[in-house]
Design a protein around this motif. Structure first.
Motif, PDB file in Angstrom:
ATOM      1  N   LEU A   1      13.698 -81.264 -64.147  1.00  0.00           N
ATOM      2  CA  LEU A   1      13.091 -80.088 -62.842  1.00  0.00           C
ATOM      3  C   LEU A   1      12.025 -80.314 -63.426  1.00  0.00           C
ATOM      4  O   LEU A   1      10.264 -80.458 -64.366  1.00  0.00           O
ATOM      5  CB  LEU A   1      13.056 -78.704 -64.474  1.00  0.00           C
ATOM      6  CG  LEU A   1      14.791 -78.150 -63.876  1.00  0.00           C
ATOM      7  CD1 LEU A   1      14.987 -77.289 -64.904  1.00  0.00           C
ATOM      8  CD2 LEU A   1      14.749 -77.503 -62.370  1.00  0.00           C
ATOM      9  N   LEU A   2      10.994 -80.871 -62.059  1.00  0.00           N
ATOM     10  CA  LEU A   2       9.385 -81.346 -62.226  1.00  0.00           C
ATOM     11  C   LEU A   2       8.703 -79.514 -61.759  1.00  0.00           C
ATOM     12  O   LEU A   2       8.818 -79.129 -61.207  1.00  0.00           O
ATOM     13  CB  LEU A   2       9.026 -82.122 -61.093  1.00  0.00           C
ATOM     14  CG  LEU A   2       9.943 -83.126 -61.428  1.00  0.00           C
ATOM     15  CD1 LEU A   2       9.868 -84.435 -60.061  1.00  0.00           C
ATOM     16  CD2 LEU A   2       9.083 -84.468 -62.945  1.00  0.00           C
ATOM     17  N   ASP A   3       7.609 -79.754 -61.981  1.00  0.00           N
ATOM     18  CA  ASP A   3       6.541 -78.784 -61.801  1.00  0.00           C
ATOM     19  C   ASP A   3       6.085 -78.714 -60.666  1.00  0.00           C
ATOM     20  O   ASP A   3       6.041 -79.698 -60.391  1.00  0.00           O
ATOM     21  CB  ASP A   3       5.187 -78.736 -62.639  1.00  0.00           C
ATOM     22  CG  ASP A   3       4.798 -77.428 -62.875  1.00  0.00           C
ATOM     23  OD1 ASP A   3       4.477 -77.509 -61.399  1.00  0.00           O
ATOM     24  OD2 ASP A   3       3.675 -77.252 -63.856  1.00  0.00           O
TER      25      ASP A   3
ATOM     26  N   ILE B   1      17.132 -84.252 -59.293  1.00  0.00           N
ATOM     27  CA  ILE B   1      15.770 -84.413 -59.398  1.00  0.00           C
ATOM     28  C   ILE B   1      15.065 -82.823 -58.104  1.00  0.00           C
ATOM     29  O   ILE B   1      15.924 -82.923 -56.992  1.00  0.00           O
ATOM     30  CB  ILE B   1      15.076 -85.295 -58.767  1.00  0.00           C
ATOM     31  CG1 ILE B   1      15.489 -86.634 -59.553  1.00  0.00           C
ATOM     32  CG2 ILE B   1      13.631 -84.887 -58.593  1.00  0.00           C
ATOM     33  CD1 ILE B   1      15.105 -87.629 -59.624  1.00  0.00           C
ATOM     34  N   THR B   2      14.950 -82.067 -58.880  1.00  0.00           N
ATOM     35  CA  THR B   2      14.288 -80.420 -57.891  1.00  0.00           C
ATOM     36  C   THR B   2      12.875 -80.592 -59.050  1.00  0.00           C
ATOM     37  O   THR B   2      12.575 -80.928 -59.932  1.00  0.00           O
ATOM     38  CB  THR B   2      15.684 -79.800 -57.870  1.00  0.00           C
ATOM     39  OG1 THR B   2      14.931 -79.248 -56.855  1.00  0.00           O
ATOM     40  CG2 THR B   2      15.647 -79.266 -59.273  1.00  0.00           C
ATOM     41  N   THR B   3      12.603 -79.201 -58.747  1.00  0.00           N
ATOM     42  CA  THR B   3      11.191 -78.467 -59.297  1.00  0.00           C
ATOM     43  C   THR B   3      11.656 -77.194 -59.625  1.00  0.00           C
ATOM     44  O   THR B   3      12.581 -76.717 -58.714  1.00  0.00           O
ATOM     45  CB  THR B   3      10.217 -78.739 -58.022  1.00  0.00           C
ATOM     46  OG1 THR B   3      10.412 -77.565 -57.111  1.00  0.00           O
ATOM     47  CG2 THR B   3       9.829 -79.547 -57.617  1.00  0.00           C
ATOM     48  N   THR B   4      10.914 -76.777 -60.558  1.00  0.00           N
ATOM     49  CA  THR B   4      11.333 -74.879 -60.615  1.00  0.00           C
ATOM     50  C   THR B   4      10.432 -74.306 -60.073  1.00  0.00           C
ATOM     51  O   THR B   4      10.897 -73.104 -60.111  1.00  0.00           O
ATOM     52  CB  THR B   4      10.646 -74.703 -62.241  1.00  0.00           C
ATOM     53  OG1 THR B   4       9.078 -75.473 -62.222  1.00  0.00           O
ATOM     54  CG2 THR B   4      10.698 -76.017 -63.164  1.00  0.00           C
ATOM     55  N   GLY B   5      10.033 -73.988 -59.097  1.00  0.00           N
ATOM     56  CA  GLY B   5       9.187 -74.077 -57.383  1.00  0.00           C
ATOM     57  C   GLY B   5      10.598 -73.459 -56.050  1.00  0.00           C
ATOM     58  O   GLY B   5      10.001 -72.955 -55.565  1.00  0.00           O
TER      59      GLY B   5
END
Length: 396
Positions: free
Chosen positions: A136-138, A111-115
């Motif tokens: 990919l979380l916002d 789990i990670t983010t697009t940022g």
């Protein structure tokens, strides 16, 4: 007189220590990308040259001494232990070694983010081709990101990779300290990128309950060391065996055979994630900078207060401009920002270019104009930068 006042006045208390960078003559608001290196670091170059040119094999002992001083310096900075600190030239190197110690036999989800910073996110996206399921979380809103991460945890989650400050917007990610317990209960490894927190915000692995997480940061931004000095806090008391392992990851390279099976690893868990032969100049430079910060009593607490004062000074001046919020506005309140003033505008590219043309250096990401101060800048310089922003908006 407050502790911050000597840094807000003109001349700034420490600005004379950056003569080579000419910080008193420049309006540099890229402190979140690169801060100026203090003049004392120049002595590190001379010392490194002497070590290279004067000594033969004996130089290894000198280099090992510098390495341990850097390890100790970073450990103290984030309230870790030297034995838990791994060193590398870049965060990417450390992240790859982290990935190589994970157990992919039963779990596939990360789990990670697009940022996230490209050093991390690019590698994770590529890992999808190798069978990794990437969630990919916002990153926005940062205020509830941890809540959304927790909602995605399950028995198939291998790792969570997250930043303490959003790489693009500069918004702080709140409640990071609540992540470790639920991750640990499910056997999930937690990787935290704290590059935008260390030495500018109030941050430590102890304060944020991250002793059992992998935490990375480095020296190019708020530590004022230049490139080549990155570190990772490695959770203690665990038997990690990274698959990507250089000869520094062994207990004693002179005694332990690299062909021995099982492969030998250092007792110190941080050293297991060290790499191999590297350019030692950044370490000579870092030792000088660590000494300088200690001599000037530039503690993380003081640097946090200075940064908060500087962001508040610019934010108040910006608000007084009464500019059209459809054109340019603060992206959030200062209390929620990291180390730079984050301004949201659809004209970020044009504004950054115009400010550069009239003598103010800043940067932008997407729709965020980013103004990053540094402790050697006085309030007068910061207000001049806000005035330059007004002129640039008018020029649109």
């Amino acid at each position: 007189m407050s502790a911050v006042e000597p840094f807000s006045r003109n001349p700034n208390l420490i600005a004379p220590h950056y003569q080579h960078a000419q910080v008193e003559l420049k309006l540099m608001l890229t402190g979140h990308v690169y801060q100026a290196v203090p003049d004392v670091a120049k002595a590190g170059y001379a010392e490194h040259w002497q070590c290279l040119s004067k000594y033969g094999n004996e130089r290894v002992d000198i280099e090992l001494e510098k390495t341990e001083l850097v390890r100790q310096g970073f450990a103290q900075l984030v309230e870790s232990q030297p034995g838990c600190i791994a060193l590398a030239a870049s965060v990417h190197e450390l992240f790859v070694r982290f990935l190589s110690c994970l157990d992919y036999d039963k779990r596939k989800k990360i789990i990670t983010t697009t940022g996230e910073h490209p050093s991390i996110l690019r590698q994770l996206v590529r890992c999808q081709d190798l069978g990794i399921e990437l969630v990919l979380l916002d990153p926005a809103p940062a205020s509830n990101l941890v809540e959304r991460v927790l909602a995605n945890l399950d028995d198939d989650t291998l790792a969570v990779c997250l930043s303490t400050v959003d790489h693009t917007s500069g918004h702080q990610v709140w409640e990071v300290d609540t992540l470790m317990a639920p991750c640990a209960s499910l056997g999930i490894e937690l990787f935290i990128d704290a590059y935008h927190s260390v030495n500018v915000l109030s941050f430590s692995v102890a304060e944020h309950n991250l002793q059992q997480a992998f935490v990375v940061a480095g020296g190019a931004k708020y530590c004022q060391m230049g490139d080549g000095n990155c570190f990772m806090h490695v959770p203690p008391w665990r038997d990690f065996k990274p698959a990507v392992t250089g000869w520094f990851g062994v207990f004693d390279p002179n005694l332990d055979s690299p062909s021995a099976q099982p492969l030998a690893y250092a007792d110190a868990v941080g050293q297991r994630f060290d790499g191999s032969t590297r350019d030692m100049l950044p370490y000579f430079r870092a030792v000088k900078v660590f000494d300088y910060f200690r001599q000037q009593q530039l503690t993380p607490e003081l640097l946090h207060d200075i940064n908060h004062h500087q962001l508040s000074t610019m934010a108040v001046a910006f608000s007084q401009l009464d500019l059209d919020p459809k054109v340019v506005r603060l992206s959030t309140s200062v209390e929620f920002m990291g180390g730079f003033l984050s301004i949201k505008t659809p004209f970020a590219t044009a504004l950054q270019a115009h400010m550069r043309d009239i003598g103010v250096i800043c940067d932008y990401k997407s729709e965020y104009l980013r103004l990053g101060p540094a402790p050697y800048l006085c309030d007068e310089q910061l207000l001049d930068c806000v005035e330059a922003l007004r002129e640039s908006v008018a020029a649109l």
